[in-house]
Design an enzyme around this catalytic site. Structure first.
Site, PDB file in Angstrom:
ATOM      1  CG  HIS A  34      76.559 -73.521   7.983  1.00 53.31           C
ATOM      2  ND1 HIS A  34      77.561 -74.320   8.467  1.00 53.31           N
ATOM      3  CD2 HIS A  34      77.052 -72.255   7.997  1.00 53.31           C
ATOM      4  CE1 HIS A  34      78.617 -73.580   8.730  1.00 53.31           C
ATOM      5  NE2 HIS A  34      78.341 -72.325   8.475  1.00 53.31           N
ATOM      6  CG  HIS A  37      77.013 -73.599  12.754  1.00 51.22           C
ATOM      7  ND1 HIS A  37      76.565 -72.945  11.631  1.00 51.22           N
ATOM      8  CD2 HIS A  37      77.916 -72.762  13.333  1.00 51.22           C
ATOM      9  CE1 HIS A  37      77.140 -71.769  11.540  1.00 51.22           C
ATOM     10  NE2 HIS A  37      77.976 -71.631  12.550  1.00 51.22           N
ATOM     11  CD  GLN A  61      83.258 -62.757  17.003  1.00 52.25           C
ATOM     12  OE1 GLN A  61      83.039 -63.124  18.148  1.00 52.25           O
ATOM     13  NE2 GLN A  61      83.394 -63.625  16.019  1.00 52.25           N
ATOM     14  N   GLY A 147      85.240 -75.327  15.189  1.00 50.75           N
ATOM     15  CA  GLY A 147      85.565 -75.843  13.861  1.00 50.75           C
ATOM     16  C   GLY A 147      86.994 -75.506  13.451  1.00 50.75           C
ATOM     17  CB  SER A 185      81.445 -69.574   5.437  1.00 54.81           C
ATOM     18  OG  SER A 185      81.371 -68.247   5.912  1.00 54.81           O
ATOM     19  NE  ARG A 187      81.735 -62.552   7.731  1.00 57.13           N
ATOM     20  CZ  ARG A 187      82.186 -62.757   8.973  1.00 57.13           C
ATOM     21  NH1 ARG A 187      82.892 -63.827   9.262  1.00 57.13           N
ATOM     22  NH2 ARG A 187      81.939 -61.873   9.925  1.00 57.13           N
TER      23      ARG A 187
HETATM   24  P1  AMP Z   1      80.324 -69.009  13.494  1.00 61.98           P
HETATM   25  O1  AMP Z   1      78.863 -69.164  13.755  1.00 61.98           O
HETATM   26  O2  AMP Z   1      80.658 -68.758  12.066  1.00 61.98           O
HETATM   27  O3  AMP Z   1      81.005 -68.084  14.464  1.00 61.98           O
HETATM   28  O4  AMP Z   1      80.960 -70.425  13.787  1.00 61.98           O
HETATM   29  C1  AMP Z   1      80.707 -71.114  14.987  1.00 61.98           C
HETATM   30  C2  AMP Z   1      81.572 -72.342  15.022  1.00 61.98           C
HETATM   31  O5  AMP Z   1      81.272 -73.165  13.887  1.00 61.98           O
HETATM   32  C3  AMP Z   1      83.067 -72.039  14.962  1.00 61.98           C
HETATM   33  O6  AMP Z   1      83.759 -72.920  15.847  1.00 61.98           O
HETATM   34  C4  AMP Z   1      83.401 -72.329  13.532  1.00 61.98           C
HETATM   35  O7  AMP Z   1      84.753 -72.704  13.336  1.00 61.98           O
HETATM   36  C5  AMP Z   1      82.472 -73.493  13.228  1.00 61.98           C
HETATM   37  N1  AMP Z   1      82.256 -73.611  11.784  1.00 61.98           N
HETATM   38  C6  AMP Z   1      81.846 -72.644  10.930  1.00 61.98           C
HETATM   39  N2  AMP Z   1      81.824 -73.122   9.663  1.00 61.98           N
HETATM   40  C7  AMP Z   1      82.222 -74.415   9.721  1.00 61.98           C
HETATM   41  C8  AMP Z   1      82.406 -75.451   8.750  1.00 61.98           C
HETATM   42  N3  AMP Z   1      82.190 -75.243   7.464  1.00 61.98           N
HETATM   43  N4  AMP Z   1      82.828 -76.655   9.186  1.00 61.98           N
HETATM   44  C9  AMP Z   1      83.076 -76.880  10.513  1.00 61.98           C
HETATM   45  N5  AMP Z   1      82.911 -75.943  11.470  1.00 61.98           N
HETATM   46  C10 AMP Z   1      82.497 -74.733  11.082  1.00 61.98           C
END
Ligand code: AMP
Length: 280
Positions: A34, A37, A61, A147, A185, A187
């Protein structure tokens, strides 16, 4: 855009890029990409010659009863997002190629992994630290972009890199939000319409707490209490935690330390657990 599913092939590509004198940045993700990312990919793109994105829903995890099976997997759409952000290579291994029989060797990050989210997600940060160290070794990046949305994760990974002398510079990117303030997110898709409507109260609670600090409040307990109240009054979510911690130690603070304080919160809906944080 190159696509790799085997660690050896990914590593050979990265070593080739390094041998050619090119700098590499890595953005680790679990896919379902999204705008959050995308912000990471853009930051990474501006800081390297070769941009690698990893897409891997890491089973280690997720705890028992968490959402590993139903975590949204949107690989084709993710490829389009990566192409749009000028990613050079995607690493998308299977669980088997990533771990094989070798699950017994892990990175333990100590006490930090038990605080905040770690208290209700035992083993989570061990899984995160282990997979990210593997990704660092496989993708050989000079920099890796994360993030601040997952602040504890970022701080733990930054500490891991320092503690284990990993030659990767971790970079944090600010949280990308919906227009109403809800942090993006994967989620968020689990939320019902009613939950989605009230969920921005989580960030509002953090913002109001920060405003209170900016107008002179120094007592961390007061600040936390006020944030809890805003959440309780405006949502049906159960509070997992609201805590003001020192960003250098993750220890709870009695007095707000300007520039070093992370106010972090997690709430639970029947369908999803949401986290957010603000720095002050
Ligand atoms: P994930 O795919 O949820 O494991 O996230 C991958 C990376 O994207 C991680 O470093 C997260 O912190 C970052 N991330 C997820 N959501 C956001 C957001 N809303 N803003 C900035 N970074 C994000």
């Amino acid at each position: 855009m190159e696509l790799f599913d085997r660690p050896e092939a990914m590593q050979a590509f990265s070593l080739g890029e390094r041998a050619a004198g090119r700098t590499i940045a890595l953005v680790p993700t679990m896919g379902n990409l999204h705008a959050g990312h995308q912000a990471l990919l853009r930051e990474a793109r501006s800081r390297c010659d070769t941009l690698i994105a990893s897409i891997f829903v890491n089973p280690t995890q997720f705890g028992p009863g968490e959402d590993f099976e139903r975590y949204p997997r949107t690989f084709q759409a993710d490829l389009d997002v990566c192409a749009g952000e000028r990613v050079d290579a995607i690493f998308a291994p299977s669980v088997e190629t990533m771990y094989g029989e070798d699950r017994g060797v892990v990175v333990e990050v100590g006490e930090w992994s038990q605080r905040l989210c770690g208290a209700s997600r035992p083993g989570h940060f061990t899984g995160v630290a282990t997979v990210v160290l593997k990704l660092f070794n496989i993708c050989q990046p000079h920099r890796a972009v994360f993030g601040w949305k997952d602040a504890q994760q970022f701080l733990i990974l930054r500490r891991m890199a320092r503690a284990l002398n990993v030659p990767v510079e971790p970079i944090g990117v600010e949280t990308i939000r919906e227009p109403d303030g809800l942090a993006l997110s994967s989620r968020n898709h689990y939320l019902s319409a009613e939950e989605r409507a009230e969920a921005p109260a989580l960030f509002q609670a953090l913002c109001q707490a920060k405003q209170r600090v900016e107008s002179g409040e120094k007592d961390a307990r007061e600040v936390v209490q006020q944030a809890r109240q805003v959440i309780v009054q405006n949502t049906h979510a159960a509070i997992d935690y609201v805590e003001a911690v020192d960003m250098d130690t993750l220890q709870p603070l009695r007095t707000i330390q300007p520039g070093r304080t992370l106010l972090a919160a997690a709430v639970r809906y029947p369908s999803a657990r949401l986290i957010d944080n603000i720095r002050m």
